[in-house]
Design an enzyme around this catalytic site. Structure first.
Site, PDB file in Angstrom:
ATOM      1  N   PHE B  11      36.217  -0.594 -30.510  1.00 34.01           N
ATOM      2  CA  PHE B  11      36.436  -0.023 -31.850  1.00 34.01           C
ATOM      3  C   PHE B  11      35.160   0.646 -32.353  1.00 34.01           C
ATOM      4  CE2 PHE B  11      38.298  -0.367 -36.289  1.00 34.01           C
ATOM      5  CZ  PHE B  11      39.422   0.401 -35.992  1.00 34.01           C
ATOM      6  N   VAL B 148      37.702  13.643 -19.723  1.00 31.54           N
ATOM      7  CA  VAL B 148      37.091  14.926 -19.352  1.00 31.54           C
ATOM      8  C   VAL B 148      37.343  15.948 -20.454  1.00 31.54           C
ATOM      9  CG1 VAL B 148      37.000  16.787 -17.647  1.00 31.54           C
ATOM     10  CG2 VAL B 148      37.504  14.457 -16.907  1.00 31.54           C
ATOM     11  N   GLY B 150      37.003  15.909 -23.738  1.00 28.52           N
ATOM     12  CA  GLY B 150      37.456  15.528 -25.083  1.00 28.52           C
ATOM     13  C   GLY B 150      38.832  16.080 -25.393  1.00 28.52           C
ATOM     14  N   LYS B 221      32.425  13.539 -14.706  1.00 28.62           N
ATOM     15  CA  LYS B 221      33.688  14.222 -15.018  1.00 28.62           C
ATOM     16  C   LYS B 221      34.203  14.983 -13.795  1.00 28.62           C
ATOM     17  CE  LYS B 221      32.640  14.378 -19.904  1.00 28.62           C
ATOM     18  NZ  LYS B 221      31.866  15.058 -20.952  1.00 28.62           N
TER      19      LYS B 221
END
Lengths: 167, 332
Positions: B11, B148, B150, B221
């Site tokens: 969180f 990868v 966003g 990524k």
């Protein structure tokens, strides 16, 4: 090497085949063909322009085969420097003997350093250089890059290549 | 109405972004006949649990005010193993050395037959095959678009929208921090060190920026793309990596005078995984500035497709998590 060639064909059917067959026989790689249908030479032949890639040692044989097929070879010229590339080098470029690197590329005969911009902000600070290389073909660009890569690895320079190019 | 009982494990910024998006998209989800019920929210100090659905707004407030959402001392792993639910949204911090808590959480989710949507790169970089195998064995769905680029769709773009195309290569800017630093160095003619300091002040670069600026993040990524889209079994070791720390403002200026910008480009194909600064023509689709991400997918039938978007940010990343969630349950 890349060669441009001006040919003249007789105005009868089947002549283009006679002009192209020797290329295949001599393992030349045809890049472009411009066939001037509408034009006539004073000899009433049709001009054709070719650009091809071939090994220098095959050139005489190619010309002989074309002539044997009745195709007139009007002009043969080495087609120089069709490819160009820019490369950025960062690090202690001057200390690496940049002149020596340029000489190594120029000496190949198929590639040449045509421009060099250099920035040296301070003695201890890394310099930056942008080098433009012209070469007769893509393969020759790769060979010139291999020389730069070799120097960069030995002298700890960062080599920044254009996107899509692998060294 | 289909109820999807969900846990949010982790969180921090992303987890909170997911909670905000689930709140703001509640009606929209209902219009798709989806009732997303979050039954547990977990951070590093504990959890809030309510099988009838936790109050996400209250969780966000408590996190902001007290620094934790925890009402009970229970870990994410215990929540996954002991509570009955269908979907684990895994948003714990990435650890690329061991996979961290994220790896254990994902494996536990699959072992107990749960689906996973994640933004956490570490486990996928290290154990992609194992995770896919575990997901397959339990019939779980596993989605990770947010790992990868966003908000920028790459994985789902290739797997779904471009389905049927053979992908030959993907090239792009996959790290917003590096893009910001290089863009600003050129604008301000300032040194790497100066702009790095500015990026840290703005929160664009981490206190330890090496993960971004050395090209490690981009390499991770690429590994995910190689495994998920090219069917390779790549790991971080297969990537040739050069970062941006040696780039000088002079080099950027010289490149510009010759019609180029310098960008940290990640490239993946079946033959090679490569991260390196590259000269990109100024009017090339990949020459985007600021913190933007961009990816150009070279495909067999569709040719080259380029997408660009925000590569980081809680809401942007949550957008990718939300679309993964919807695509899993809408198709069922």
């Amino acid at each position: 090497m890349r060669i441009s060639m001006d040919l003249e064909l007789k105005d009868v059917p089947g002549q283009m085949l006679l002009a192209l067959q020797p290329l295949s026989e001599c393992r030349a790689n045809l890049i472009t063909v411009v066939h001037h249908h509408q034009k006539r030479t004073p000899r009433n032949t049709m001009p054709v322009q070719l650009v091809l890639e071939t090994k220098p040692e095959n050139l005489e044989l190619l010309k002989a085969r074309l002539e044997a097929n009745g195709v007139r070879v009007v002009r043969v010229g080495e087609h120089r420097f069709r490819e160009s590339i820019s490369v950025v080098l960062i690090g202690h470029v001057i200390h690496t003997g940049i002149q020596d690197t340029i000489n190594r590329i120029d000496k190949t005969g198929f590639a040449e350093v045509v421009d060099l911009s250099l920035s040296m902000p301070g003695i201890e600070m890394p310099s930056s250089a942008l080098i433009k290389i012209d070469a007769v073909g893509k393969e020759e660009i790769q060979q010139a890059l291999a020389i730069l890569k070799d120097v960069s690895a030995k002298k700890d320079l960062l080599m920044v290549l254009p996107i899509g190019i692998q060294a | 109405m289909k109820t999807i009982c969900t846990s949010i494990i982790g969180f921090g910024a992303i987890g909170q972004g997911v909670a905000e998006v689930l709140l703001s998209k509640k009606e929209y989800l209902e219009s798709l006949d989806l009732d997303v019920r979050v039954i547990a929210v977990v951070d590093s100090r504990g959890a809030t649990i309510d099988p009838a659905g936790v109050d996400l707004a209250a969780c966000l407030t408590r996190k902001r005010e007290t620094g934790t959402v925890a009402l009970e001392k229970i870990s994410g792993l215990e929540v996954i193993k002991t509570l009955d639910h269908e979907l684990v949204i895994e948003t714990t911090p990435t650890n690329i050395e061991t996979g961290g808590a994220g790896l254990l959480n994902m494996m536990a989710a699959f072992e107990t037959g749960k689906d996973v949507v994640t933004s956490n790169k570490g486990p996928l970089t290290l154990k992609y095959r194992e995770l896919q195998k575990a997901a397959k064995a339990s019939g779980s769905k596993f989605r990770f678009e947010a790992t990868v680029g966003g908000s920028m769709p790459v994985i789902n773009l290739v797997n779904e929208v471009l389905a049927g195309n053979e992908v030959r290569s993907i090239k792009g800017i996959l790290n917003g921090t590096c893009n910001y630093i290089l863009s600003r160095m050129l604008e301000e003619k300032a040194s790497y060190t100066d702009i790095l300091a500015e990026s840290m002040e703005l929160g664009i670069a981490e206190t330890d920026p090496s993960y971004d600026v050395e090209g490690i993040d981009t390499a991770c990524k690429l590994v995910i793309l190689a495994n998920a889209l090219f069917g390779l079994e790549a790991t971080y070791k297969d990537v040739e990596v050069t970062g941006i720390t040696k780039i000088t403002p002079d080099a950027l200026e010289m490149a510009r005078e010759n019609g180029y910008v310098i960008k940290l480009i990640g490239e993946v194909s079946r033959e090679r995984l490569l991260v390196a600064p590259r000269l990109v023509p100024i009017n090339h689709p990949l020459a985007v500035g600021g913190t933007l991400n961009v990816a150009s997918v070279e495909t067999e039938l569709a040719g080259e497709i380029t997408v660009t978007g925000k590569g980081a940010g809680p809401i942007e990343t949550a957008s990718a998590v939300l679309s993964d969630l919807i695509s899993i349950y809408r198709e069922c």
